[in-house]
Design a protein around this motif. Structure first.
Motif, mmCIF file in Angstrom:
data_model
loop_
_atom_site.group_PDB
_atom_site.id
_atom_site.type_symbol
_atom_site.label_atom_id
_atom_site.label_comp_id
_atom_site.label_asym_id
_atom_site.label_seq_id
_atom_site.Cartn_x
_atom_site.Cartn_y
_atom_site.Cartn_z
ATOM 1 N N GLU A 167 22.343 39.387 43.389
ATOM 2 C CA GLU A 167 22.666 38.473 42.310
ATOM 3 C C GLU A 167 23.386 39.124 41.141
ATOM 4 O OE1 GLU A 167 19.398 36.034 41.178
ATOM 5 O OE2 GLU A 167 18.840 35.597 43.236
ATOM 6 N N LEU A 168 24.006 40.262 41.392
ATOM 7 C CA LEU A 168 24.818 40.851 40.326
ATOM 8 C C LEU A 168 26.051 39.991 40.115
ATOM 9 C CD1 LEU A 168 24.889 44.669 41.089
ATOM 10 C CD2 LEU A 168 23.329 43.399 39.672
ATOM 11 N N GLU A 169 26.333 39.663 38.893
ATOM 12 C CA GLU A 169 27.614 39.081 38.520
ATOM 13 C C GLU A 169 28.270 40.163 37.680
ATOM 14 O OE1 GLU A 169 27.107 35.725 40.672
ATOM 15 O OE2 GLU A 169 28.885 36.421 39.636
ATOM 16 N N ASN A 170 29.354 40.696 38.175
ATOM 17 C CA ASN A 170 29.818 41.989 37.706
ATOM 18 C C ASN A 170 30.845 41.924 36.589
ATOM 19 O OD1 ASN A 170 28.443 43.677 39.735
ATOM 20 N ND2 ASN A 170 29.619 42.393 41.124
ATOM 21 N N ALA A 171 30.541 42.674 35.508
ATOM 22 C CA ALA A 171 31.543 42.915 34.478
ATOM 23 C C ALA A 171 32.160 44.265 34.822
ATOM 24 C CB ALA A 171 30.890 42.966 33.105
ATOM 25 N N LEU A 172 33.430 44.295 35.189
ATOM 26 C CA LEU A 172 34.013 45.513 35.724
ATOM 27 C C LEU A 172 34.184 46.577 34.672
ATOM 28 C CD1 LEU A 172 36.685 44.334 38.234
ATOM 29 C CD2 LEU A 172 34.359 45.096 38.611
ATOM 30 N N GLU A 173 34.060 47.804 35.091
ATOM 31 C CA GLU A 173 34.307 48.940 34.222
ATOM 32 C C GLU A 173 35.070 49.976 34.996
ATOM 33 O OE1 GLU A 173 33.055 52.326 34.224
ATOM 34 O OE2 GLU A 173 32.437 51.869 36.220
ATOM 35 N N LEU A 190 34.850 50.348 28.425
ATOM 36 C CA LEU A 190 35.118 51.084 29.666
ATOM 37 C C LEU A 190 36.044 50.334 30.617
ATOM 38 C CD1 LEU A 190 31.475 52.301 30.439
ATOM 39 C CD2 LEU A 190 33.235 53.471 29.108
ATOM 40 N N HIS A 191 36.379 49.095 30.289
ATOM 41 C CA HIS A 191 37.189 48.297 31.201
ATOM 42 C C HIS A 191 38.549 48.930 31.486
ATOM 43 C CE1 HIS A 191 34.849 44.468 30.031
ATOM 44 N NE2 HIS A 191 34.553 44.777 31.264
ATOM 45 N N ASP A 192 38.985 48.796 32.734
ATOM 46 C CA ASP A 192 40.348 49.136 33.119
ATOM 47 C C ASP A 192 41.039 47.836 33.488
ATOM 48 O OD1 ASP A 192 42.533 50.963 34.095
ATOM 49 O OD2 ASP A 192 42.069 49.895 35.940
ATOM 50 N N GLY A 193 42.078 47.456 32.736
ATOM 51 C CA GLY A 193 42.701 46.157 32.888
ATOM 52 C C GLY A 193 43.204 45.862 34.282
ATOM 53 N N GLU A 194 43.868 46.829 34.911
ATOM 54 C CA GLU A 194 44.410 46.602 36.253
ATOM 55 C C GLU A 194 43.297 46.345 37.253
ATOM 56 O OE1 GLU A 194 47.093 48.944 39.628
ATOM 57 O OE2 GLU A 194 47.243 49.503 37.516
ATOM 58 N N THR A 195 42.227 47.134 37.162
ATOM 59 C CA THR A 195 41.098 46.944 38.068
ATOM 60 C C THR A 195 40.472 45.572 37.884
ATOM 61 O OG1 THR A 195 40.626 49.319 38.054
ATOM 62 C CG2 THR A 195 38.848 47.868 38.752
ATOM 63 N N VAL A 196 40.314 45.167 36.638
ATOM 64 C CA VAL A 196 39.738 43.858 36.347
ATOM 65 C C VAL A 196 40.528 42.745 37.028
ATOM 66 C CG1 VAL A 196 39.399 42.137 34.525
ATOM 67 C CG2 VAL A 196 38.624 44.477 34.171
ATOM 68 N N LEU A 197 41.842 42.731 36.838
ATOM 69 C CA LEU A 197 42.669 41.660 37.379
ATOM 70 C C LEU A 197 42.681 41.667 38.908
ATOM 71 C CD1 LEU A 197 45.645 41.768 34.853
ATOM 72 C CD2 LEU A 197 43.726 40.167 34.904
ATOM 73 N N CYS A 198 42.777 42.853 39.494
ATOM 74 C CA CYS A 198 42.767 42.944 40.961
ATOM 75 C C CYS A 198 41.454 42.410 41.527
ATOM 76 C CB CYS A 198 42.981 44.387 41.405
ATOM 77 S SG CYS A 198 44.670 45.002 41.183
ATOM 78 N N CYS A 199 40.344 42.787 40.910
ATOM 79 C CA CYS A 199 39.043 42.381 41.447
ATOM 80 C C CYS A 199 38.742 40.910 41.192
ATOM 81 C CB CYS A 199 37.942 43.270 40.878
ATOM 82 S SG CYS A 199 37.960 44.938 41.575
ATOM 83 N N ILE A 228 32.907 37.921 36.280
ATOM 84 C CA ILE A 228 33.410 39.083 35.557
ATOM 85 C C ILE A 228 33.668 38.718 34.096
ATOM 86 C CG2 ILE A 228 35.348 40.696 35.340
ATOM 87 C CD1 ILE A 228 35.647 40.509 38.390
ATOM 88 N N THR A 229 33.127 39.505 33.193
ATOM 89 C CA THR A 229 33.412 39.358 31.771
ATOM 90 C C THR A 229 34.197 40.579 31.328
ATOM 91 O OG1 THR A 229 31.355 38.139 31.401
ATOM 92 C CG2 THR A 229 32.430 39.087 29.468
ATOM 93 N N ALA A 230 35.417 40.371 30.874
ATOM 94 C CA ALA A 230 36.278 41.483 30.445
ATOM 95 C C ALA A 230 36.869 41.137 29.088
ATOM 96 C CB ALA A 230 37.381 41.728 31.467
ATOM 97 N N ALA A 254 43.489 40.131 28.570
ATOM 98 C CA ALA A 254 43.957 38.807 28.170
ATOM 99 C C ALA A 254 43.351 37.710 29.038
ATOM 100 C CB ALA A 254 45.479 38.748 28.239
ATOM 101 N N GLY A 255 42.787 36.703 28.381
ATOM 102 C CA GLY A 255 42.148 35.618 29.107
ATOM 103 C C GLY A 255 43.101 34.877 30.027
#
Length: 332
Positions: free
Chosen positions: A77-83, A209-218, A289-291, A295-296
């Motif tokens: 049940e993890l809802e992941n905020a990417l880092e 700690l977020h990496d923008g490219e990783t966030v969008l890809c995931c 994911i919460t980043a 950009a939203g």
């Protein structure tokens, strides 16, 4: 899902203490320690306590992952905020038995047995290497490598390259599988931190700690899988790339033996500026994911990309392929 292994929860930031939950495996601890170390550098006044725990996937070792019949086996049940430390390579890697050192999958003798617990890997590689046999192998990285090295059952095993690198075992990688050989799993190679949705102080802490490219890809990858209702029990695979403001997503579904498949690629622009002002959509989640520092509009475009690609495959017959795969897997 993103690479499992760490989840962050707050135990009273006002009390200067943050408890960080993690799986007990060596890889999970390495990943968790790396996240906590970065947070300690940013917040030297806080005390971070690491709490190790066992998950469903850790406890059930005598059953193939695809047959346990439950999602989120290692994250529950993890809802992941990417880092980050940016996304490690998402590619799959082949680790060979010492007697096969220097070979590739294509050079192994006919009927060689390849170990993998992933239906996704097996389905793709059965089609590409029909002369090989694929057999389930369970356990953490240490256990799987021991089974490979000390017995004659497997000629090679397939693992995530990211895990091997994080363990310091990059020298065991005998062959990296390109997306042309084997599309990878959703979120593979990315690290994630789970935070309670309303815990603003901790969300603000890990957002650095977020990496923008990783966030969008995931986000795109997770939206693709969610729309398909995929999971461990069906072969679903992806590949993503961000280039010149364009996000490219390749997604595919496979029958268990790889003989039937659908594969398509779509792209969208994610070239949106980050708004500095706080707004009502600041904490909107996209597929869990919460980043905060991405950009939203870009996140929304990435999610729509995943949904649209999955919808395209569904229109072409993906639901039937996945339904049959799920039924056959349950019957085995």
């Amino acid at each position: 899902m993103a690479e499992p292994g760490q989840a962050a929860g707050e135990n009273g930031v006002g009390g200067r203490a943050v408890r960080v939950g993690t799986r007990r495996s060596q890889l999970a601890r390495i990943q968790t320690d790396s996240v906590v170390e970065m947070l300690r550098e940013l917040h030297p006044d806080l005390h971070f306590e690491i709490v190790a725990m066992s998950t469903t996937g850790d406890k059930i070792l005598d059953t193939a992952l695809s047959k346990i019949g439950e999602k989120s086996l290692f994250t529950k049940e993890l809802e992941n905020a990417l880092e980050r430390n940016e996304r490690e390579t998402p590619l799959d890697a082949v680790v060979f038995h010492p007697k096969n050192c220097g070979k590739t999958l294509g050079l192994l003798p006919e009927k060689s047995v390849i170990g993998t617990s992933s239906l996704r890997r097996a389905a793709q590689l059965k089609k590409k290497f029909p002369q090989l046999e694929f057999r389930d192998i369970r356990g953490n990285l240490n256990t799987r490598l021991k089974k490979l090295d000390e017995n004659e059952e497997f000629s090679a095993i397939i693992l995530a390259a990211a895990g091997l690198k994080r363990m310091g075992w990059e020298n065991r990688i005998g062959q990296l599988l390109s997306p042309e050989d084997c599309l990878y799993a959703v979120g593979q190679g990315a690290l994630a931190v789970e935070v309670r949705a309303k815990d603003q102080e901790i969300l603000n802490m890990v957002s650095a700690l977020h990496d923008g490219e990783t966030v969008l890809c995931c986000i795109a990858e997770r939206a693709f899988m969610k729309r398909l209702e995929g999971g461990c029990s069906v072969p679903v695979a992806v590949s993503t790339m961000l280039k010149d403001g364009q996000l490219y997503l390749t997604g595919a579904v496979y029958s268990l033996d790889g003989s039937d498949s659908l594969k398509e690629t779509m792209q969208t622009s994610v070239n949106y500026p980050q708004q500095n002002e706080d707004g009502p959509n600041d904490d909107v989640q996209h597929v869990g994911i919460t980043a905060k520092n991405v950009a939203g509009q870009a996140q929304e475009a990435a999610e729509n990309l995943g949904v649209e690609l999955a919808s395209l495959l569904l229109c072409k017959g993906a639901k039937h392929i996945l339904s049959v795969a799920r039924q056959l897997n349950d019957a085995c």
